[in-house]
Design an enzyme around this catalytic site. Structure first.
Site, PDB file in Angstrom:
ATOM      1  N   LYS A 143       0.841  -1.207   0.000  1.00 10.10           N
ATOM      2  CA  LYS A 143       0.000   0.000   0.000  1.00 10.10           C
ATOM      3  C   LYS A 143       0.876   1.257   0.000  1.00 10.10           C
ATOM      4  CE  LYS A 143      -1.817   1.610   3.984  1.00 10.10           C
ATOM      5  NZ  LYS A 143      -1.528   3.028   4.293  1.00 10.10           N
ATOM      6  N   ASN A 144       1.857   1.299   0.895  1.00 14.90           N
ATOM      7  CA  ASN A 144       2.621   2.541   1.065  1.00 14.90           C
ATOM      8  C   ASN A 144       3.657   2.760  -0.017  1.00 14.90           C
ATOM      9  OD1 ASN A 144       1.019   2.972   3.217  1.00 14.90           O
ATOM     10  ND2 ASN A 144       2.547   2.439   4.775  1.00 14.90           N
ATOM     11  N   CYS A 156      -5.988  12.221  12.206  1.00 14.58           N
ATOM     12  CA  CYS A 156      -6.433  10.840  11.977  1.00 14.58           C
ATOM     13  C   CYS A 156      -6.821  10.299  13.340  1.00 14.58           C
ATOM     14  CB  CYS A 156      -5.312  10.018  11.345  1.00 14.58           C
ATOM     15  SG  CYS A 156      -3.974   9.728  12.475  1.00 14.58           S
ATOM     16  N   ARG A 189      -1.502  15.005  12.253  1.00 14.61           N
ATOM     17  CA  ARG A 189      -0.463  14.473  11.365  1.00 14.61           C
ATOM     18  C   ARG A 189       0.032  15.668  10.536  1.00 14.61           C
ATOM     19  NH1 ARG A 189      -1.662   9.033   9.941  1.00 14.61           N
ATOM     20  NH2 ARG A 189       0.205   9.018   8.660  1.00 14.61           N
ATOM     21  N   ASP A 246       4.277   0.865  12.117  1.00 14.99           N
ATOM     22  CA  ASP A 246       3.087   0.197  11.568  1.00 14.99           C
ATOM     23  C   ASP A 246       2.958  -1.246  12.037  1.00 14.99           C
ATOM     24  OD1 ASP A 246       3.181   1.861   8.316  1.00 14.99           O
ATOM     25  OD2 ASP A 246       2.633   2.531  10.323  1.00 14.99           O
ATOM     26  N   ARG A 296      -8.691  -0.785   4.002  1.00 15.27           N
ATOM     27  CA  ARG A 296      -7.842   0.267   3.415  1.00 15.27           C
ATOM     28  C   ARG A 296      -6.469  -0.281   3.075  1.00 15.27           C
ATOM     29  NH1 ARG A 296      -7.539   5.830   6.489  1.00 15.27           N
ATOM     30  NH2 ARG A 296      -6.105   6.004   4.735  1.00 15.27           N
TER      31      ARG A 296
HETATM   32  C1  EPZ Z   1       3.938   7.006   6.221  1.00  7.39           C
HETATM   33  O1  EPZ Z   1       3.133   8.050   6.725  1.00  7.39           O
HETATM   34  C2  EPZ Z   1       3.021   5.796   6.151  1.00  7.39           C
HETATM   35  N1  EPZ Z   1       1.902   6.068   5.262  1.00  7.39           N
HETATM   36  C3  EPZ Z   1       2.497   5.466   7.547  1.00  7.39           C
HETATM   37  O2  EPZ Z   1       1.763   4.243   7.439  1.00  7.39           O
HETATM   38  C4  EPZ Z   1       3.680   5.218   8.486  1.00  7.39           C
HETATM   39  O3  EPZ Z   1       3.192   5.016   9.791  1.00  7.39           O
HETATM   40  C5  EPZ Z   1       4.631   6.424   8.462  1.00  7.39           C
HETATM   41  O4  EPZ Z   1       5.033   6.708   7.095  1.00  7.39           O
HETATM   42  C6  EPZ Z   1       5.886   6.181   9.290  1.00  7.39           C
HETATM   43  O5  EPZ Z   1       6.581   5.093   8.786  1.00  7.39           O
HETATM   44  C7  EPZ Z   1       2.102   6.019   3.924  1.00  7.39           C
HETATM   45  O6  EPZ Z   1       3.197   5.760   3.466  1.00  7.39           O
HETATM   46  C8  EPZ Z   1       0.904   6.297   3.060  1.00  7.39           C
HETATM   47  P1  EPZ Z   1       5.998  10.369   8.206  1.00  7.39           P
HETATM   48  P2  EPZ Z   1       3.708   9.565   6.709  1.00  7.39           P
HETATM   49  O7  EPZ Z   1       5.917  11.640   7.451  1.00  7.39           O
HETATM   50  O8  EPZ Z   1       4.489   9.800   5.484  1.00  7.39           O
HETATM   51  C9  EPZ Z   1       6.018  13.633  11.615  1.00  7.39           C
HETATM   52  C10 EPZ Z   1      -0.075   2.810   7.669  1.00  7.39           C
HETATM   53  O9  EPZ Z   1      -0.527   2.262   8.688  1.00  7.39           O
HETATM   54  N2  EPZ Z   1       5.858  14.585  10.518  1.00  7.39           N
HETATM   55  O10 EPZ Z   1       7.190   9.492   8.018  1.00  7.39           O
HETATM   56  O11 EPZ Z   1       2.588  10.474   7.024  1.00  7.39           O
HETATM   57  C11 EPZ Z   1       4.795  12.745  11.805  1.00  7.39           C
HETATM   58  O12 EPZ Z   1       3.851  13.386  12.616  1.00  7.39           O
HETATM   59  C12 EPZ Z   1       0.344   4.263   7.706  1.00  7.39           C
HETATM   60  O13 EPZ Z   1       0.107   2.229   6.564  1.00  7.39           O
HETATM   61  C13 EPZ Z   1       5.985  15.940  10.788  1.00  7.39           C
HETATM   62  O14 EPZ Z   1       6.208  16.344  11.923  1.00  7.39           O
HETATM   63  O15 EPZ Z   1       4.684   9.516   7.966  1.00  7.39           O
HETATM   64  C14 EPZ Z   1       5.389  11.514  12.451  1.00  7.39           C
HETATM   65  O16 EPZ Z   1       5.556  11.755  13.841  1.00  7.39           O
HETATM   66  C15 EPZ Z   1       0.011   4.913   9.047  1.00  7.39           C
HETATM   67  N3  EPZ Z   1       5.855  16.825   9.761  1.00  7.39           N
HETATM   68  C16 EPZ Z   1       6.772  11.414  11.818  1.00  7.39           C
HETATM   69  O17 EPZ Z   1       7.062  12.710  11.279  1.00  7.39           O
HETATM   70  C17 EPZ Z   1       5.625  16.414   8.466  1.00  7.39           C
HETATM   71  O18 EPZ Z   1       5.549  17.272   7.561  1.00  7.39           O
HETATM   72  C18 EPZ Z   1       6.852  10.410  10.692  1.00  7.39           C
HETATM   73  O19 EPZ Z   1       5.823  10.716   9.761  1.00  7.39           O
HETATM   74  C19 EPZ Z   1       5.517  15.036   8.227  1.00  7.39           C
HETATM   75  C20 EPZ Z   1       5.648  14.137   9.253  1.00  7.39           C
END
Ligand code: EPZ
Length: 416
Positions: A22-23, A116, A121, A303, A395
């Site tokens: 998915k990701n 979410c 997020r 995850d 999803r």
């Molecule tokens: C991706 O989300 C995945 N989703 C998530 O999987 C996964 O949990 C996450 O990466 C971490 O591995 C997809 O790929 C579609 P991040 P993403 O930006 O990109 C903070 C699932 O269950 N952050 O790496 O949104 C954020 O709050 C989903 O399949 C900021 O502060 O995650 C988090 O604490 C859930 N500012 C950390 O960074 C930003 O602009 C990591 O988030 C972006 C993120």
């Protein structure tokens, strides 16, 4: 709303084919925006999020067709740069259209994704990265309004590792004038696969898989023809499920090197895992407790945190699980406790007092990975567990009940 009825206590035995990730597929779908013409994406999982992303691309003017795991996207007709709230709020990954729209058209209006199930997020790293490439970004009425004459390469150092921000800025940078250097990038396999896809389309990217990537802008990209990598989180979910229920599973079409942290953690509990072309696991349903701290790749994935907690709830001893990525991703704990688990949460740590057994009960899904942990717990629990609101699980897991039924689980979907 559909629900699952699970009669627990059955071991899992047999083969499971792991679907496309998915990701990985979600950003690859939006990368199709960057090239005029028909892109072909193979091994695409049949998931709600894939359908949602295709709907969003159709709103932008693309044409999509998805059958037999092959998705074709014709982005010739893209003429709208507005990603509406009612689509973006359903799926945070919709924000992945921002980078490609800015890269190819220099214009984008994307709804802010909102929160979410487990809290805010933010996307500040996405926006600051694209601004560094010369975009003008305003937040107006809940929308990101971005514009640029022509993006210019720049040096971008992410203050923290972010999968989404890395993907978005990478896609925005492929046509930017000159060179872009991105530091402290995410190195999750899904980002590596996105970068490799962009190179397949004609982008010039070096440092793929490392924490510093360099992109030299090109004038245009060709449509892609790629196959999606297997879903490492689905693979990890089936491995922990089998460890929990006991039995013997062979995972086909899974990449062991994408889930080394999960495999090592499972070995520390005492279950038997062999990894070669396939990944096989054998468990008698009894295992040692193993404390866990989630981390960015190649660490133990956030995850997999909910699934690990479900498994540890009946380990031969207590354990502590800490989530360093999301500090409030514990909505599954209250539901697991309804099944007889004994877990308390303080800040970003779950303290698990192991119990002898779990007892079936009605529980409620709150988000994708929480649903997976409840299904796993139901498979272990004595008696009947009803998991409600399973649209969450649809999803991110392709036909999960069919895959579980095929290896001996007593699980049925009741369409409400
Ligand atoms: C991706 O989300 C995945 N989703 C998530 O999987 C996964 O949990 C996450 O990466 C971490 O591995 C997809 O790929 C579609 P991040 P993403 O930006 O990109 C903070 C699932 O269950 N952050 O790496 O949104 C954020 O709050 C989903 O399949 C900021 O502060 O995650 C988090 O604490 C859930 N500012 C950390 O960074 C930003 O602009 C990591 O988030 C972006 C993120």
């Amino acid at each position: 709303m559909d629900k699952f009825i699970i009669n627990g206590g059955k071991e899992l035995e047999g083969e499971v084919r792991i679907s496309g990730a998915k990701n990985a597929v979600l950003p690859v779908i939006t990368a199709a925006i960057l090239a005029d013409g028909v892109s072909v994406i193979r091994n695409v999982p049949d998931l709600r999020d894939v359908i949602s992303m295709c709907s969003l691309l159709e709103v932008l003017g693309a044409k999509t067709n998805f059958e037999n795991s092959v998705l074709t996207i014709d982005s010739t007709g893209i003429n709208n740069y507005h990603a509406p709230y009612d689509l973006v709020r359903k799926m945070r990954a919709s924000v992945y259209v921002l980078g490609p729209l800015m890269g190819r058209f220099g214009r984008a209006e994307v709804s802010l994704p909102g929160g979410c199930a487990w809290g805010p997020r933010p996307i500040d790293l996405h926006l600051s990265g694209i601004e560094k490439l010369g975009a003008k970004i305003d937040l107006d009425g809940g929308y990101i309004k971005a514009s640029a004459q022509k993006l210019k390469g720049n040096y971008i150092k992410f203050k923290k590792s972010s999968v989404g921000a890395t993907g978005n800025v990478l896609m925005a940078s492929v046509f930017a004038d000159g060179e872009t250097v991105m530091e402290n990038t995410a190195v999750e396999p899904e980002i590596t696969s996105l970068a490799e896809t962009l190179v397949n389309m004609g982008a010039e990217i070096s440092g793929i898989g490392e924490r510093t990537m360099k992109i030299t802008g090109v004038d245009r990209l060709e449509p892609m023809d790629i196959s999606v990598i297997p879903d490492r989180i689905e693979a990890g979910t089936f491995l922990t499920a089998c460890a929990l229920t006991g039995g013997k599973l062979i995972l086909k079409n899974a990449y062991a090197d994408h889930i080394q942290a999960v495999i090592e953690a499972l070995r520390r509990t005492g279950v038997k895992i062999e990894s070669g072309k396939d990944i096989s696991i054998e468990s008698d349903g009894m295992f040692r407790p193993v404390d866990m701290i989630t981390d960015v790749y190649p660490g133990f994935p956030t995850d997999m945190q909910a699934q690990w907690i479900a498994m540890m709830s009946v380990a031969k001893g207590n354990s502590i699980i800490e989530d360093t990525i999301y500090h409030d991703r514990f909505t599954h704990v209250a539901e697991l406790n309804r099944l007889g688990a004994d877990i308390s949460v303080e800040n970003n740590r779950a303290y698990i007092k192991s119990v002898e057994k779990l007892i079936g009960a009605p529980v409620m899904s709150t988000d994708l990975r929480a649903s997976a942990s409840l299904i796993m717990a139901g498979l272990r629990a004595e008696g009947t567990t009803t998991v409600q609101r399973i649209y969450h699980i649809d999803r991110g897991y392709e036909s999960i009940e069919k895959k579980l039924q095929a290896v001996g689980a007593d699980i049925v979907r009741i369409r409400d």
